[in-house]
Design a protein around this motif. Structure first.
Motif, mmCIF file in Angstrom:
data_model
loop_
_atom_site.group_PDB
_atom_site.id
_atom_site.type_symbol
_atom_site.label_atom_id
_atom_site.label_comp_id
_atom_site.label_asym_id
_atom_site.label_seq_id
_atom_site.Cartn_x
_atom_site.Cartn_y
_atom_site.Cartn_z
ATOM 1 N N TYR A 417 0.841 -1.203 0.000
ATOM 2 C CA TYR A 417 0.000 0.000 0.000
ATOM 3 C C TYR A 417 0.875 1.251 0.000
ATOM 4 N N GLN A 421 1.388 4.036 -2.996
ATOM 5 C CA GLN A 421 1.015 5.420 -2.691
ATOM 6 C C GLN A 421 2.171 6.379 -2.938
ATOM 7 N N TYR A 426 1.499 9.357 -8.318
ATOM 8 C CA TYR A 426 0.516 9.556 -7.255
ATOM 9 C C TYR A 426 1.029 10.484 -6.159
ATOM 10 N N PRO A 433 -8.768 9.931 -4.444
ATOM 11 C CA PRO A 433 -9.521 8.675 -4.645
ATOM 12 C C PRO A 433 -8.810 7.702 -5.576
ATOM 13 N N ASP A 434 -8.164 8.219 -6.628
ATOM 14 C CA ASP A 434 -7.437 7.319 -7.533
ATOM 15 C C ASP A 434 -6.252 6.673 -6.829
ATOM 16 N N ILE A 436 -5.895 6.147 -3.553
ATOM 17 C CA ILE A 436 -6.374 5.193 -2.543
ATOM 18 C C ILE A 436 -6.848 3.906 -3.209
ATOM 19 N N ALA A 437 -7.544 4.003 -4.351
ATOM 20 C CA ALA A 437 -8.032 2.805 -5.040
ATOM 21 C C ALA A 437 -6.872 1.953 -5.549
ATOM 22 N N ALA A 438 -5.874 2.591 -6.163
ATOM 23 C CA ALA A 438 -4.717 1.839 -6.672
ATOM 24 C C ALA A 438 -3.932 1.201 -5.531
ATOM 25 N N THR A 440 -5.085 0.327 -2.592
ATOM 26 C CA THR A 440 -5.889 -0.762 -2.024
ATOM 27 C C THR A 440 -5.787 -2.024 -2.874
ATOM 28 N N GLN A 441 -5.833 -1.870 -4.201
ATOM 29 C CA GLN A 441 -5.685 -3.032 -5.083
ATOM 30 C C GLN A 441 -4.308 -3.670 -4.933
#
Length: 490
Positions: A417, A421, A426, A433-434, A436-438, A440-441
């Motif tokens: 993570y 990040q 990034y 939001p982009d 955090i989504a990346a 998380t994946q």
């Protein structure tokens, strides 16, 4: 038109039956056109034509319209094929021939001058030559380069591409073919195909021929010292010719002996292959005649279907039990391991029994007698094994779910993570939001990957330590397990 009087003393006067002009070049070829020309000019003979110096008033003869269509299939006056001839092959650009593009690049200009049929012939010849060169060069990958260099050398010998008047025969009989200057099959115009250096055999052949010529000349001077220069040259050439013929005969005898040896080797190879095939057939027959290693049934190729089903079911149950032990028990405590294995075994056998009972109930509902159906045993065994495999897959998923919650998996998840990040694209918005989504994946992928690695490590450790209970491999238990499948037990 008034007729001109004859005998007036003019310089252009001629007898009516003779013509002062030479015969036309096309005379005798198309008499119909000649007659038409006479009719249009208004004269029926040479004597009625215009006098010398006068301009005839003959209109143009429409030969193209009256000429019959030729046998070449071209319609008169249209210039189009009549449709009765054979269709021509389409021409292609060299870049469209992917496997020969680099090979034929030196002759790309000649390629564009070929017809479609000629291009197809050149493609076939080039591919055949590439296959042959593959066995001559050091590396098979060097065959295209060797053929391209040969084409460049042939172009240089011809004086350039512009000096090649007939591209198709030049490519087919000179550019693509190998020209060995000696008996070595790797020689091409005195250059070795495998080393790309001067051929040593060619140098030896030239040296030997020169030495033999000098030797014959010295021998001739001793035998006939009084010969003139012309006679000496003639006798020397005759002796050289005779020596060449003898050498050719000896070479043919050597080739015949080599062919005989090769045929002998091929015959021995065929006999050896037939013998090996017979031995393999005998081994296969012996293997099929072996009794079952578990139940002793004859002619079962070492393992009968029933025992094979038993072994496969045992492997499935054991794998599922180890997956359950990997997260729910301490592998060093044998009692805990035995308890987990017995529980998993009972649950899987219950699934197998339920699946087979379902099949039996469906057949009974359709009015099919299970006892009268010879295929029911095999179908029931396969259905039970499928149910066991489905249950084992569920145990594996459960083990991965629990292992994904371990401290190692959580740590790898946090590291992934943070790494995602902190990427450069990034970094300007680490909490967007982009981002955090990346992140998380990436964390989920790292967690799943760590769970897979932990499960593989623990299963390997369990197999090496052999911590399974004796009940997992005893024949009595396996026989009892297979009784849940009708016909599954011996």
């Amino acid at each position: 038109m008034n007729e001109v009087e004859v005998g007036g003393g003019f310089s252009g006067e001629a007898a009516p039956e003779s013509s002062p002009l030479p015969e036309r070049a096309c005379a005798g070829e198309e008499p119909g056109l000649d007659d038409e020309a006479e009719d249009l000019s208004g004269s029926s003979g040479a004597g009625r034509g215009p006098l010398r110096g006068e301009k005839p008033t003959i209109p143009s003869i429409p030969q193209q319209q009256d000429r019959p269509s030729t046998a070449s299939g071209v319609r008169s006056g249209t210039g189009r094929p009549s449709g009765t001839g054979r269709a021509r092959l389409p021409r292609r650009r060299l870049v469209e021939v992917a496997d020969l593009h680099e090979v034929l690049r030196p002759v790309a200009w000649l390629w564009d001058r070929l017809s479609g049929w000629q291009q197809q012939q050149i493609e076939t010849a080039a591919r055949a030559e590439l296959v042959r060169l593959t066995g001559l060069v050091q590396c098979p990958q060097d065959a295209p380069r060797a053929l391209a260099e040969r084409l460049e050398a042939r172009i240089a010998q011809s004086g350039g591409l512009v000096m090649i008047r007939q591209p198709f025969p030049w490519l087919l009989h000179r550019g693509l073919v190998q020209r060995p200057a000696c008996s070595d099959t790797r020689c091409d115009d005195g250059i070795r195909l495998d080393t790309n250096e001067a051929c040593e055999s060619c140098g030896n052949v030239i040296h030997l021929r020169r030495a033999h010529r000098v030797r014959l000349a010295a021998q001739l001077d001793q035998e006939q010292p009084g010969l003139s220069t012309a006679e000496r040259r003639q006798v020397l050439e005759e002796r050289l010719r005779a020596h060449t013929e003898d050498e050719g005969e000896r070479r043919e005898r050597r080739h015949a002996a080599q062919r005989a040896r090769s045929e002998k080797i091929r015959t021995a190879a065929r006999a050896r292959a037939a013998r090996e095939q017979e031995e393999a057939a005998a081994r296969e027959a012996a293997r099929r005649a072996l009794p079952c290693a578990d139940c002793g049934s004859p002619d079962e190729a070492g393992l009968c279907d029933t025992c094979g089903c038993r072994r496969e079911l045992s492997a499935v149950i054991t794998e599922a039990g180890m997956c359950e032990v990997s997260w729910s028990a301490n592998p060093t405590r044998l009692d805990d391991v035995a308890t987990v294995m017995d529980r998993v075994r009972s649950e899987i056998l219950a699934r197998v029994t339920a699946s087979v009972d379902e099949l039996r109930a469906a057949l009974d509902a359709d009015g099919i007698a299970v006892a009268d159906d010879p295929t029911f045993t095999e179908v029931a065994a396969l259905r039970g094994l499928r149910a066991a495999k489905e249950a084992a897959a569920e145990y594996r998923v459960t083990a991965l779910t629990h292992l994904a919650r371990t401290r190692q998996a959580q740590t790898e998840s946090r590291y992934a993570y943070a790494a995602e990040q902190s990427r450069s694209h990034y970094r300007h918005d680490p909490t967007g939001p982009d981002t955090i989504a990346a992140a998380t994946q990436a964390a989920e992928r790292a967690r799943a990957r760590t769970a897979e690695d932990l499960l593989a490590q623990r299963l390997t450790h369990l197999r090496e330590q052999q911590t399974l209970t004796p009940h997992a491999t005893c024949p009595e238990y396996l026989t009892h397990a297979l009784t849940r499948i009708p016909g599954g037990a011996a």
